[in-house]
Design an enzyme around this catalytic site. Structure first.
Site, mmCIF file in Angstrom:
data_model
loop_
_atom_site.group_PDB
_atom_site.id
_atom_site.type_symbol
_atom_site.label_atom_id
_atom_site.label_comp_id
_atom_site.label_asym_id
_atom_site.label_seq_id
_atom_site.Cartn_x
_atom_site.Cartn_y
_atom_site.Cartn_z
ATOM 1 N NE ARG A 88 5.089 5.765 2.224
ATOM 2 C CZ ARG A 88 5.406 6.304 3.146
ATOM 3 N NH1 ARG A 88 6.607 6.810 3.311
ATOM 4 N NH2 ARG A 88 4.617 6.375 3.933
ATOM 5 C CG LEU A 138 -1.575 1.444 1.552
ATOM 6 C CD1 LEU A 138 -3.020 1.188 0.340
ATOM 7 C CD2 LEU A 138 -2.596 1.096 2.867
ATOM 8 N N PRO A 150 0.691 4.375 0.662
ATOM 9 C CG PRO A 150 -1.383 5.190 1.303
ATOM 10 C CD PRO A 150 -0.744 4.175 0.590
ATOM 11 C CB SER A 151 1.960 0.867 3.756
ATOM 12 O OG SER A 151 2.988 0.052 4.537
ATOM 13 N N PRO A 152 4.464 3.019 5.523
ATOM 14 C CG PRO A 152 4.783 4.492 7.217
ATOM 15 C CD PRO A 152 3.651 3.528 6.592
#
Length: 229
Positions: A16, A9, A11-13
């Site tokens: 990323r 996902l 937005p998931s740190p």
């Protein structure tokens, strides 16, 4: 040979962190986006892959890895052309591992302590105590960076990717004051100067902060109305 598949996902740190590492080593991934707020990580099909229902999850042939820190270590070991991001020297690797555990056990854990109740449980708690809890991690990182440009010394590692993806997801809510944390602020700027950083990390980091603020405001309003009923 089939590409490794990453369930993720933006937005998931942790997602990323994996995307930054893959970009750094030139690894092409098969990307499958899941939205946990819509329950897409709790379907029967995904639970067969990962009973822990966490994101990111990587499937590489018969290998399934369900933690971002383990994923980035694995893909560097298997696919990188050198060991710069995750040294094979056991002493250097131990330092990188310790910083990865710092992210999972402290920095990211404290982001979750602030974000998760707001995003999933209707909380409107963004208290000074929770923000102070996060800033304590900033002080620790300032110490890590006292004598080196990166968290583990003179070279960029997967620990930097792990921590920067977390920190940029919360520093708008809990700012890193440059006067108080000059080494940490310089490190953030150093990571942001990486050519692919903006493309891979910035949109997701901004999105999660915006969603958090929106949900926080909505939850505050709902909680006020419930008190008035």
């Amino acid at each position: 040979m089939a590409k490794p598949t990453l369930y993720y996902l933006v937005p998931s740190p942790p997602s990323r962190c994996v995307l930054l590492t893959a970009k750094a080593i030139g690894l092409d991934l098969e990307l499958i986006a899941l939205n946990p707020m819509a329950g897409e990580n709790r379907t029967e099909e995904f639970l067969e892959i990962n009973p822990q229902h966490t994101i990111p999850t990587m499937v590489d042939g018969d290998v399934v890895i369900t933690d971002s820190h383990a994923i980035v270590a694995y893909i560097v070991d298997k696919y990188a052309k050198n060991d710069h991001l995750y040294p094979k020297d056991i002493g250097k690797r131990a330092v990188v591992n310790s910083r990865l555990h710092f992210d999972s056990g402290h920095l990211f854990a404290r982001l979750r302590f602030l974000y998760e109740p707001v995003l999933y449980n209707g909380s409107s708690d963004c208290s000074r105590e929770k923000l102070t809890f996060i800033r304590d991690c900033y002080s620790i990182m300032e110490g890590f960076l006292k004598n080196s440009p990166y968290l583990c010394g003179s070279e960029l590692t997967i620990a930097d990717f792990s921590c920067i993806s977390t920190l940029t997801s919360v520093n708008g809510v809990c700012p890193v004051d440059s006067w108080k944390y000059p080494k940490l602020s310089a490190w953030i700027d150093r990571l942001k100067a990486i050519p692919y950083f903006e493309e891979v990390n910035s949109t997701g980091a901004q999105t999660i902060k915006e969603v958090f603020q929106q949900m926080l405001d909505e939850n505050k309003q709902k909680n006020i109305l419930s008190v008035c009923d």
